[in-house]
Write an enzyme that holds these catalytic residues in place. Structure first.
Site: not given
Ligand code: RB5
Length: 150
Positions: A14, A103, A137
């Site tokens: 989300h 890289h 490299r």
């Molecule tokens: C969700 O609130 C948040 O924790 C998630 O989107 C993310 O940032 C996690 O690493």
């Protein structure tokens, strides 16, 4: 093979949903084909539920490149990098997005949905898709990421 003839894989929780929605739209407008692994609304979800299916598919070679998002970009990146054939880089500016290609031969771009705006995100997507790996490299260094794993 031309980049646009390949299918790009996208996934978010989300925290990255609205950015993913925007990027999917921009990619399609630019002529790319997209496989959207979800999430499909702004309702709270757990990022591993959406990032694992994408990373697993890239790991198996079903997709060459992926773009993932969560609020910070970190949870998504950490999940994706559990897979040996996935090299996901968390980026917050265009130079970073170029560098993970030049890289690190990154095949996944991770974006922080709550820390960059849509224009910045799109500019990073373009840099990620258009920048070639430098090889030389950097090839042996990238190879050692998996080879030296204990
Ligand atoms: C969700 O609130 C948040 O924790 C998630 O989107 C993310 O940032 C996690 O690493």
């Amino acid at each position: 093979m031309d980049e646009k003839s390949k299918v790009l894989a996208l996934a978010s929780d989300h925290g990255g949903y609205w950015m993913k929605d925007f990027i999917v739209h921009k990619l399609k407008e630019a002529g790319y084909e997209v496989k959207d692994f979800g999430t499909y609304s702004g309702e709270s979800v757990d990022y591993p539920d959406f990032i694992h299916p994408l990373a697993n598919a890239i790991n198996k070679g079903e997709y060459e490149k992926g773009i993932i998002m969560c609020g910070s970009g970190n949870g998504a990146q950490m999940t994706a990098n559990k897979y040996p054939n996935v090299r996901a880089g968390l980026c917050w500016n265009v130079e970073q997005a170029r560098l993970i290609r030049m890289h690190n031969n990154a095949n996944v771009l991770s974006l922080p949905g709550r820390f960059v705006n849509f224009t910045e995100a799109w500019n990073m997507v373009e840099a990620f898709l258009q920048t070639p790996f430098e090889g030389g490299r950097h090839s042996s260094r990238v190879d050692k990421i998996s080879q030296l794993l204990k």
